[in-house]
Design an enzyme around this catalytic site. Sequence first.
Site, PDB file in Angstrom:
ATOM      1  N   PHE A   1       6.223 134.514  34.294  1.00  0.00           N
ATOM      2  CA  PHE A   1       7.591 134.822  34.735  1.00  0.00           C
ATOM      3  C   PHE A   1       8.137 133.732  35.655  1.00  0.00           C
ATOM      4  O   PHE A   1       8.646 134.020  36.733  1.00  0.00           O
ATOM      5  CB  PHE A   1       7.661 136.194  35.458  1.00  0.00           C
ATOM      6  CG  PHE A   1       7.171 137.338  34.633  1.00  0.00           C
ATOM      7  CD1 PHE A   1       7.974 137.869  33.635  1.00  0.00           C
ATOM      8  CD2 PHE A   1       5.915 137.896  34.847  1.00  0.00           C
ATOM      9  CE1 PHE A   1       7.526 138.938  32.864  1.00  0.00           C
ATOM     10  CE2 PHE A   1       5.461 138.961  34.083  1.00  0.00           C
ATOM     11  CZ  PHE A   1       6.267 139.481  33.094  1.00  0.00           C
ATOM     12  N   HIS A   2       7.990 132.492  35.248  1.00  0.00           N
ATOM     13  CA  HIS A   2       8.568 131.405  36.040  1.00  0.00           C
ATOM     14  C   HIS A   2       8.736 130.162  35.182  1.00  0.00           C
ATOM     15  O   HIS A   2       8.214 130.079  34.066  1.00  0.00           O
ATOM     16  CB  HIS A   2       7.704 131.098  37.278  1.00  0.00           C
ATOM     17  CG  HIS A   2       6.346 130.541  36.965  1.00  0.00           C
ATOM     18  ND1 HIS A   2       5.228 131.338  36.860  1.00  0.00           N
ATOM     19  CD2 HIS A   2       5.929 129.273  36.737  1.00  0.00           C
ATOM     20  CE1 HIS A   2       4.171 130.581  36.580  1.00  0.00           C
ATOM     21  NE2 HIS A   2       4.570 129.332  36.489  1.00  0.00           N
ATOM     22  N   SER A   3       9.470 129.224  35.737  1.00  0.00           N
ATOM     23  CA  SER A   3       9.605 127.888  35.153  1.00  0.00           C
ATOM     24  C   SER A   3       9.382 126.890  36.277  1.00  0.00           C
ATOM     25  O   SER A   3       9.507 127.229  37.447  1.00  0.00           O
ATOM     26  CB  SER A   3      11.001 127.713  34.565  1.00  0.00           C
ATOM     27  OG  SER A   3      11.300 126.333  34.405  1.00  0.00           O
TER      28      SER A   3
END
Lengths: 149, 149
Positions: free
Chosen positions: B55-57
Amino acid sequence: MIHNARLLSFRNITDTVLQKEAGHLVPIEAGTDIPFDVKRIYYIYGVDTQTRRGFHSHQKLEQVMICIHGSVKISLKTPVDGEEVFLLDSADQGLYVGPMVWREMFDFSPDAVLLVLASDHYAESDYFRDYATYQQAAYRYFSQEVNKP
Amino acid sequence: MIHNARLLSFRNITDTVLQKEAGHLVPIEAGTDIPFDVKRIYYIYGVDTQTRRGFHSHQKLEQVMICIHGSVKISLKTPVDGEEVFLLDSADQGLYVGPMVWREMFDFSPDAVLLVLASDHYAESDYFRDYATYQQAAYRYFSQEVNKP
């Protein structure tokens, strides 16, 4: 104790996602958690329990060995220290192995994955693969080390 | 196809000791087999099958993900490409994930170990953890990318 070898402990972060345990994360920062920048990584798996591997020393290379899954034993020796056997069976434990240490790996569990982080790229010229040749060079190397101020 | 993402194949060396198979060795040379020097390594294990992580970039970080044991699925998406799901189930296969790609990991097998090699040290400032904020920045980023000669 073996010269140029020691056990390292890494942080083991138990992550949570929405208040539930979401597994473990072991971070290794090059230059901090291990004493070198990583130029090469390799991992060994699918090794028969009866198989013994390794049988070499490096002249300059530094490595950290981590049994990331399963378990394995590492025998380290030098002509000035004798032999010591390390059981690696935890993903947050690393074995630092510096220059001029003879290593053999054995007792691989069927599910063992041995991760190795190395300080330099592959170079066959850095290997000693013959024990007698290694032994002579190691006597010279460690007597110089010991004589250092 | 997702921008800034691609599958990599590594060499898988079947070693022999005394004419017997002695397992597999997968070597990865930084800068050659993967397109960056490795400043950080981490691995994730013991993740419940029902758990979804990630759930990230990242803004700049480059990573290669390798499922070194077991299997896991990786969902990658960008607002200009949509979503693609990669099954990682082989130790000699890596998933390169560059800047500005949103990632989620799921369907971890009970024995899964996901190894991640990263181009830089940990820096919270490099993360996007909110999808709406990421999406806005990614639209800007990829429209600039596309416009490059």
